[in-house]
Design a protein around this motif. Structure first.
Motif, PDB file in Angstrom:
ATOM      1  N   UNK A   4       0.843  -1.194   0.000  1.00 16.94           N
ATOM      2  CA  UNK A   4       0.000   0.000   0.000  1.00 16.94           C
ATOM      3  C   UNK A   4       0.879   1.244   0.000  1.00 16.94           C
ATOM      4  N   UNK A   5       0.474   2.206  -0.784  1.00 14.49           N
ATOM      5  CA  UNK A   5       1.177   3.483  -0.848  1.00 14.49           C
ATOM      6  C   UNK A   5       1.015   4.227   0.478  1.00 14.49           C
ATOM      7  N   UNK A   6       2.088   4.786   0.986  1.00 12.97           N
ATOM      8  CA  UNK A   6       2.028   5.543   2.236  1.00 12.97           C
ATOM      9  C   UNK A   6       1.484   6.946   1.960  1.00 12.97           C
ATOM     10  N   UNK A   7       0.658   7.442   2.877  1.00 10.44           N
ATOM     11  CA  UNK A   7       0.105   8.785   2.773  1.00 10.44           C
ATOM     12  C   UNK A   7       0.696   9.656   3.868  1.00 10.44           C
ATOM     13  N   UNK A   8       0.687  10.957   3.651  1.00  9.63           N
ATOM     14  CA  UNK A   8       1.203  11.875   4.662  1.00  9.63           C
ATOM     15  C   UNK A   8       0.399  11.792   5.957  1.00  9.63           C
ATOM     16  N   UNK A   9      -0.810  11.329   5.875  1.00 13.45           N
ATOM     17  CA  UNK A   9      -1.667  11.243   7.058  1.00 13.45           C
ATOM     18  C   UNK A   9      -1.414   9.977   7.870  1.00 13.45           C
ATOM     19  N   UNK A  33     -10.149 -10.932  12.154  1.00 10.80           N
ATOM     20  CA  UNK A  33     -10.172  -9.548  11.664  1.00 10.80           C
ATOM     21  C   UNK A  33      -9.660  -9.496  10.233  1.00 10.80           C
ATOM     22  N   UNK A  34     -10.345  -8.754   9.409  1.00 12.50           N
ATOM     23  CA  UNK A  34      -9.982  -8.659   7.999  1.00 12.50           C
ATOM     24  C   UNK A  34      -8.892  -7.612   7.768  1.00 12.50           C
ATOM     25  N   UNK A  35      -8.840  -6.589   8.632  1.00 15.89           N
ATOM     26  CA  UNK A  35      -7.905  -5.492   8.460  1.00 15.89           C
ATOM     27  C   UNK A  35      -7.071  -5.318   9.722  1.00 15.89           C
ATOM     28  N   UNK A  36      -5.814  -4.990   9.538  1.00 18.75           N
ATOM     29  CA  UNK A  36      -4.915  -4.729  10.664  1.00 18.75           C
ATOM     30  C   UNK A  36      -5.349  -3.455  11.375  1.00 18.75           C
ATOM     31  N   UNK A  37      -5.134  -3.401  12.668  1.00 14.62           N
ATOM     32  CA  UNK A  37      -5.537  -2.235  13.453  1.00 14.62           C
ATOM     33  C   UNK A  37      -4.811  -0.963  12.996  1.00 14.62           C
ATOM     34  N   UNK A  38      -3.556  -1.098  12.601  1.00 17.66           N
ATOM     35  CA  UNK A  38      -2.828   0.083  12.114  1.00 17.66           C
ATOM     36  C   UNK A  38      -3.445   0.586  10.810  1.00 17.66           C
ATOM     37  N   UNK A  39      -3.882  -0.308   9.974  1.00 22.74           N
ATOM     38  CA  UNK A  39      -4.538   0.069   8.718  1.00 22.74           C
ATOM     39  C   UNK A  39      -5.825   0.851   9.020  1.00 22.74           C
ATOM     40  N   UNK A  40      -6.558   0.402  10.016  1.00 25.24           N
ATOM     41  CA  UNK A  40      -7.790   1.091  10.420  1.00 25.24           C
ATOM     42  C   UNK A  40      -7.448   2.480  10.975  1.00 25.24           C
ATOM     43  N   UNK A  42      -4.806   4.348  10.399  1.00 24.00           N
ATOM     44  CA  UNK A  42      -4.374   5.223   9.305  1.00 24.00           C
ATOM     45  C   UNK A  42      -5.567   5.690   8.473  1.00 24.00           C
ATOM     46  N   UNK A  43      -6.521   4.803   8.246  1.00 23.22           N
ATOM     47  CA  UNK A  43      -7.703   5.164   7.468  1.00 23.22           C
ATOM     48  C   UNK A  43      -8.573   6.171   8.223  1.00 23.22           C
ATOM     49  N   UNK A  44      -8.631   6.080   9.542  1.00 21.32           N
ATOM     50  CA  UNK A  44      -9.384   7.055  10.339  1.00 21.32           C
ATOM     51  C   UNK A  44      -8.728   8.427  10.224  1.00 21.32           C
ATOM     52  N   UNK A  55     -16.574   8.628   2.459  1.00 26.40           N
ATOM     53  CA  UNK A  55     -16.728   7.841   1.224  1.00 26.40           C
ATOM     54  C   UNK A  55     -15.586   8.072   0.240  1.00 26.40           C
ATOM     55  N   UNK A  56     -14.743   9.048   0.504  1.00 25.66           N
ATOM     56  CA  UNK A  56     -13.629   9.353  -0.395  1.00 25.66           C
ATOM     57  C   UNK A  56     -12.298   8.803   0.102  1.00 25.66           C
ATOM     58  N   UNK A  57     -12.343   7.811   0.972  1.00 28.17           N
ATOM     59  CA  UNK A  57     -11.099   7.165   1.403  1.00 28.17           C
ATOM     60  C   UNK A  57     -10.404   6.555   0.187  1.00 28.17           C
ATOM     61  N   UNK A  58      -9.083   6.503   0.195  1.00 27.29           N
ATOM     62  CA  UNK A  58      -8.368   5.889  -0.929  1.00 27.29           C
ATOM     63  C   UNK A  58      -8.804   4.437  -1.133  1.00 27.29           C
ATOM     64  N   UNK A  59      -8.680   3.966  -2.350  1.00 27.88           N
ATOM     65  CA  UNK A  59      -9.096   2.601  -2.685  1.00 27.88           C
ATOM     66  C   UNK A  59      -8.315   1.547  -1.914  1.00 27.88           C
TER      67      UNK A  59
END
Length: 141
Positions: A4-9, A33-40, A42-44, A55-59
């Motif tokens: 996964x590409x890293x984001x500034x956030x 769990x389907x997703x790692x807690x760090x992934x969650x 970062x997405x938050x 709804x505009x979270x990266x793919x």
């Protein structure tokens, strides 16, 4: 290996090390769990820091409904409050102050009151009765 590409956030490794202990682990049993807690996490942070809609979270991110569901659960169950309190205490300690604040500031937006009351509630009534030449205490029935 994560591609996964890293984001500034995204959290740095050092930031994740501080935050990780406050994030609840997946519950034992049941579906894994389907997703790692760090992934969650970062997405938050992506919409929080970027200002975009959920709804505009990266793919590459988990589905927005899953991310928002974790955020709602973590807010309700208290881990985010505990994280905030701990980080605030760390910052205060680094500034040479006690970990716990001894005072708070409340403004009119923090504490809501009734829509009416005080001097302003009666001012408009007095002006309208004075303009009409009547007084509510002298009106006849």
């Amino acid at each position: 290996m994560d591609t996964r590409r890293a984001y500034q956030t995204d959290l740095t490794d050092a930031q994740w090390a501080q935050v990780q202990r406050f994030i609840p682990a997946p519950k034992p049993g049941g579906r894994p769990a389907k997703y790692a807690r760090r992934e969650i996490a970062d997405a938050i942070l992506y919409p929080v820091r970027s200002g975009c809609q959920w709804r505009m979270l990266p793919h590459e991110s988990p589905p927005w409904r899953s991310v928002y569901g974790y955020l709602a659960a973590w807010k309700k169950d208290g881990p985010l409050d505990r994280l905030h309190d701990e980080l605030r205490g760390d910052l205060r300690r680094a500034e040479g102050r006690p970990r716990q604040p001894t005072a708070a500031v409340l403004d009119s937006q923090s504490v809501k009151t009734t829509g009416r009351g005080g001097r302003m509630a009666t001012t408009a009534v007095r002006r309208s009765t004075a303009a009409s030449g009547t007084c509510s205490s002298t009106r006849s029935a």
